[in-house]
Design an enzyme around this catalytic site. Sequence first.
Site, PDB file in Angstrom:
ATOM      1  N   SER A   1       0.809  -1.224   0.000  1.00 13.36           N
ATOM      2  CA  SER A   1       0.000   0.000   0.000  1.00 13.36           C
ATOM      3  C   SER A   1       0.841   1.273   0.000  1.00 13.36           C
ATOM      4  CB  SER A   1      -0.940   0.015   1.211  1.00 13.36           C
ATOM      5  OG  SER A   1      -0.207   0.133   2.418  1.00 13.36           O
TER       6      SER A   1
ATOM      7  N   LYS B   1       1.082   4.876   6.999  1.00 12.36           N
ATOM      8  CA  LYS B   1       0.552   5.675   5.891  1.00 12.36           C
ATOM      9  C   LYS B   1       1.215   7.056   5.929  1.00 12.36           C
ATOM     10  CE  LYS B   1      -2.567   2.493   4.864  1.00 12.36           C
ATOM     11  NZ  LYS B   1      -2.463   1.650   3.658  1.00 12.36           N
TER      12      LYS B   1
END
Length: 205
Positions: free
Chosen positions: A60, A103
């Site tokens: 991701s 993230k």
Amino acid sequence: MSEETVIAENKSSKKPSKNKRPKSKLQETIEFCIPIVIAVALAFILRTFVFANAVVPTGSMLNTIQEGDRIIASRMAYNNNDPERYDIILFKYPDNEEQIYVKRIIGLPGETVQIVNGVVYVTKTDDGKTIQLDDSFVTACEPYGDFGPYVVPPDSYFMLGDNRNDSKDSRFWTNTYVKRDKIIGKVKFRSEERRVGKECRSRWS
């Protein structure tokens, strides 16, 4: 009496030293264990209060962080400073705090985030201007899709993965934002890339 005689007499007057007692098994065990205990305690302190490390199991964050890379985050990075846009952080996943996610910070407290055809726009709180964010680090594949607008609450952050088309991030969470007190640390280091050339994938294709 000559000086040589005095020296000889002084040497001969010393009592022979007694042999040292052999160490007991208990003493040997204690001396052996002390460095190990210190090392374990130091590692615990560093891991609990200074650093956090994790292995990234997904792609991701491609291509910034490769799948399988190990990352190290500083727990002290935000002791005296606020998190900034584009920081990569480790944090407790808002929908299940037993899981740890990594993230990139995109939206800051009070800002409005909107994504139009994959392009991220942020309306800042200080001057009310809307800016297009720098996405030069998003190289895994061309982002697309429309999302938002999202108004970021106080002491919270809007997060995106760098592999925008294959990232479970703020766009898809039930609890959209990461609260500041759930941030574990700012990512400072990562291992060398071990897996490259991943194909772009999309959750919408």
